[in-house]
Design an enzyme around this catalytic site. Structure first.
Site, PDB file in Angstrom:
ATOM      1  N   GLU A 149       0.673  -1.189  -0.042  1.00  0.00           N
ATOM      2  CA  GLU A 149      -0.082   0.105  -0.113  1.00  0.00           C
ATOM      3  C   GLU A 149       0.921   1.223   0.016  1.00  0.00           C
ATOM      4  O   GLU A 149       0.725   2.207   0.656  1.00  0.00           O
ATOM      5  CB  GLU A 149      -0.980   0.024   1.124  1.00  0.00           C
ATOM      6  CG  GLU A 149      -1.974  -1.206   1.036  1.00  0.00           C
ATOM      7  CD  GLU A 149      -2.810  -1.469   2.165  1.00  0.00           C
ATOM      8  OE1 GLU A 149      -2.766  -0.455   3.134  1.00  0.00           O
ATOM      9  OE2 GLU A 149      -3.434  -2.379   2.357  1.00  0.00           O
ATOM     10  N   GLU A 254      -6.134 -10.694  -1.287  1.00  0.00           N
ATOM     11  CA  GLU A 254      -6.823 -10.666   0.070  1.00  0.00           C
ATOM     12  C   GLU A 254      -8.541 -10.622  -0.320  1.00  0.00           C
ATOM     13  O   GLU A 254      -9.331  -9.658  -0.082  1.00  0.00           O
ATOM     14  CB  GLU A 254      -6.705  -9.302   0.660  1.00  0.00           C
ATOM     15  CG  GLU A 254      -5.256  -8.908   1.093  1.00  0.00           C
ATOM     16  CD  GLU A 254      -4.678  -7.777   1.704  1.00  0.00           C
ATOM     17  OE1 GLU A 254      -5.631  -7.055   2.308  1.00  0.00           O
ATOM     18  OE2 GLU A 254      -3.735  -7.793   1.952  1.00  0.00           O
TER      19      GLU A 254
HETATM   20  O1  9MR Z   1      -7.261  -8.099   8.595  1.00  0.00           O
HETATM   21  C1  9MR Z   1      -6.690  -7.215   9.064  1.00  0.00           C
HETATM   22  C2  9MR Z   1      -6.984  -6.870  10.441  1.00  0.00           C
HETATM   23  O2  9MR Z   1      -7.302  -7.867  11.234  1.00  0.00           O
HETATM   24  C3  9MR Z   1      -6.581  -5.536  10.961  1.00  0.00           C
HETATM   25  O3  9MR Z   1      -6.884  -5.153  12.107  1.00  0.00           O
HETATM   26  C4  9MR Z   1      -6.178  -4.831  10.048  1.00  0.00           C
HETATM   27  C5  9MR Z   1      -5.184  -3.431  10.641  1.00  0.00           C
HETATM   28  O4  9MR Z   1      -4.638  -2.714   9.914  1.00  0.00           O
HETATM   29  O5  9MR Z   1      -5.573  -5.296   8.838  1.00  0.00           O
HETATM   30  C6  9MR Z   1      -6.309  -5.991   8.259  1.00  0.00           C
HETATM   31  O6  9MR Z   1      -5.495  -6.604   7.035  1.00  0.00           O
HETATM   32  C7  9MR Z   1      -5.169  -5.611   6.153  1.00  0.00           C
HETATM   33  C8  9MR Z   1      -4.046  -6.047   5.310  1.00  0.00           C
HETATM   34  O7  9MR Z   1      -2.970  -6.268   6.372  1.00  0.00           O
HETATM   35  C9  9MR Z   1      -3.658  -5.187   4.180  1.00  0.00           C
HETATM   36  N1  9MR Z   1      -4.715  -4.572   3.483  1.00  0.00           N
HETATM   37  C10 9MR Z   1      -5.927  -4.331   4.064  1.00  0.00           C
HETATM   38  C11 9MR Z   1      -6.508  -5.477   5.151  1.00  0.00           C
HETATM   39  C12 9MR Z   1      -7.651  -5.374   5.707  1.00  0.00           C
HETATM   40  O8  9MR Z   1      -7.787  -4.094   6.355  1.00  0.00           O
END
Ligand code: 9MR
Length: 359
Positions: A149, A254
Site C-alpha cells: 500500500e 486478499e
Molecule cells: O485483516 C486485518 C485486520 O485484522 C487488522 O485489524 C487490520 C489492521 O490494519 O489489517 C487487516 O488486514 C489488512 C491487510 O493487512 C492489508 N490490506 C488491507 C487488509 C484489511 O484491512
C-alpha cells in the site's frame, strides 16, 4: 488417525471436518494456488475441526496480522518471532505455502517508529527490519509482500514515514534489501484498488522503477476488496494483462466481497463510518437476492481468473469464513458481514458452489 481417536474426535461425523464438501485447492489444482488469511488461533491449531477444514480447502496462507512490523518487531532491538515461527511450522506440517505479509507498510508500525525523527534512524529501522525478518524466514516462507500500500488512489506515492525520510526510492530499496536477505524467496508489491486505472498506472511506474534499477520483483498482488454488484471485472482484466506484460506474476491476495452499505471503495484501514440504523441491515441472515448476487459476482471473478490462469499464480481469500472476516468490524464495528465463500459454520454458501461449478 490414532491421535484423533485418542482425543475422541473420531466420534464426530465427517461433516464436522468438511470432508464431504468439494475442496477449492483440489478443484483449482491445475490453475492457481488457493490461499487464506490465518489468525493466531488458527496458526496455533486451537480447534482441530478448523485445522482440518483449512488443510482440506487451502494450499497457501498469509498471516492476517502476526508478521506486520508492529507485532513482529515491537521494540527497537526486540523481535517477537514465536507466532511467525509457529506459522512456518504449520505450513511445513500441512503442506501450505506461506506468503509473508508484510515487511514495509505504513500501518501497524511498532510504536517506537512514531518517535523517530531523523532520516538516519528511519533508515536504520528500515534496514534492520528487512534484514532481520526476511533473513530469518529465508527459505521458510515462499514469498513476501515486500511493500504494501505505497500508493494513493491517484497513483502518486502515499505520504508515509518512509517516503518522508527516505524518498521515493524506498520501495526499490526495500526490494533490494529483501532480495539480499532472501535470495530464493518470491518478492511482491501488494495494494488495494490497484486494478483502478490511475492507481494501476502508479503501480506500473513503481514496478518499472524497480526493474530499471536491476532489482528483482516477481509479482504484483491485487488485494481484491470489492463490493457486491460492483466488481470491476474490466479493470481487473486490464490490470492482469498489464501487470503480466511487465513479466510479473499476478495474484489476488486478499479477496472478499463487501455486502453491507459503504460509501467508499478499497481498504484504507484508517477510515471509519458512523454506525446508524441502516449500517447493519442483515444481522439475522443474508437476503436471497443479495446471496445470489454475491454468488454471481464470485462466479464471474473466477471465470475471469480461469481465463487468465497462465498469469495468475494464487487467489487468496481474506479469512476462512464470514464470521472471521475483518469486514465485520470495519469501517463500522460490530456488523454482521457475509463477504466470503463459507458461512460462520464453515458451510459452503451458494457462491462456493458457483465457483466450483466452473470446473
Ligand atoms: O485483516 C486485518 C485486520 O485484522 C487488522 O485489524 C487490520 C489492521 O490494519 O489489517 C487487516 O488486514 C489488512 C491487510 O493487512 C492489508 N490490506 C488491507 C487488509 C484489511 O484491512
Amino acid at each position: 488417525m490414532a491421535a484423533l481417536f485418542l482425543t475422541g474426535l473420531s466420534l464426530l461425523p465427517d461433516t464436522a471436518f468438511g470432508q464431504e464438501i468439494p475442496s477449492l485447492k483440489d478443484t483449482f489444482r491445475n490453475d492457481f494456488g488457493i490461499g487464506t488469511a490465518l489468525n493466531m488461533a488458527q496458526i496455533e491449531e486451537k480447534d482441530p475441526q478448523m485445522t482440518a477444514f483449512i488443510v482440506r480447502q487451502f494450499n497457501m496462507a498469509t498471516p492476517e496480522n502476526i508478521m506486520k512490523s508492529g507485532l513482529i518487531h515491537p521494540k527497537w532491538d526486540t523481535y517477537a518471532f514465536e507466532p511467525a515461527d509457529k506459522l512456518v511450522e504449520f505450513g511445513k506440517k500441512h503442506n501450505i505455502r506461506i506468503n509473508g505479509h508484510t515487511l514495509i507498510w505504513h500501518s501497524q508500525l511498532p510504536p517506537f517508529v512514531r518517535g523517530i525523527q531523523s532520516r538516519d534512524s528511519v533508515r536504520a529501522f528500515f534496514t534492520n527490519h528487512i534484514k532481520t525478518v526476511a533473513g530469518r524466514y529465508a527459505g521458510k516462507v515462499f514469498s513476501w509482500d515486500v511493500v504494501n500500500e505505497a500508493l494513493n488512489e491517484d497513483g502518486t506515492m502515499r505520504k508515509t514515514v518512509f517516503l518522508q525520510h527516505l524518498g521515493e526510492d524506498y520501495v526499490t530499496e526495500a526490494f533490494r534489501l529483501t532480495q539480499q536477505a532472501a535470495p530464493n524467496t518470491e518478492l511482491y508489491y501488494n495494494d488495494y484498488n490497484n486494478e483502478q486505472p490511475a492507481k494501476r498506472a502508479g503501480c506500473i511506474a513503481l514496478v518499472k522503477k524497480i526493474q530499471a534499477a536491476g532489482v528483482r520483483i516477481d509479482g504484483v498482488g491485487i488485494q481484491g476488496h470489492w463490493h457486491v454488484g460492483r466488481v470491476p471485472l474490466k479493470d481487473i482484466e486490464e490490470s492482469i494483462l498489464q501487470y503480466a506484460a511487465l513479466g510479473l506474476k499476478v495474484m489476488i491476495t486478499e479477496l472478499d466481497i463487501e455486502v453491507l452499505p459503504r460509501n467508499f471503495q478499497g481498504a484504507e484501514v484508517s477510515r471509519q463510518m458512523a454506525a446508524n440504523a441502516e449500517s447493519n441491515p442483515y444481522p439475522d441472515g443474508l437476503p436471497d437476492a443479495v446471496q445470489q448476487q454475491l454468488a454471481a459476482d464470485y462466479q464471474a471473478l473466477f471465470r475471469l481468473f480461469l481465463k487468465h490462469k497462465d498469469k495468475i499464480t494464487r487467489v487468496t481469500f481474506w479469512g476462512v469464513n464470514d464470521g472471521l472476516s475483518w469486514l465485520n468490524n470495519w469501517p463500522v464495528r460490530g456488523r454482521t458481514n457475509y463477504p466470503l465463500l463459507f458461512d460462520r459454520k464453515n458451510q459452503p454458501k451458494p457462491a462456493f458452489y458457483k465457483v466450483v461449478s466452473l470446473k
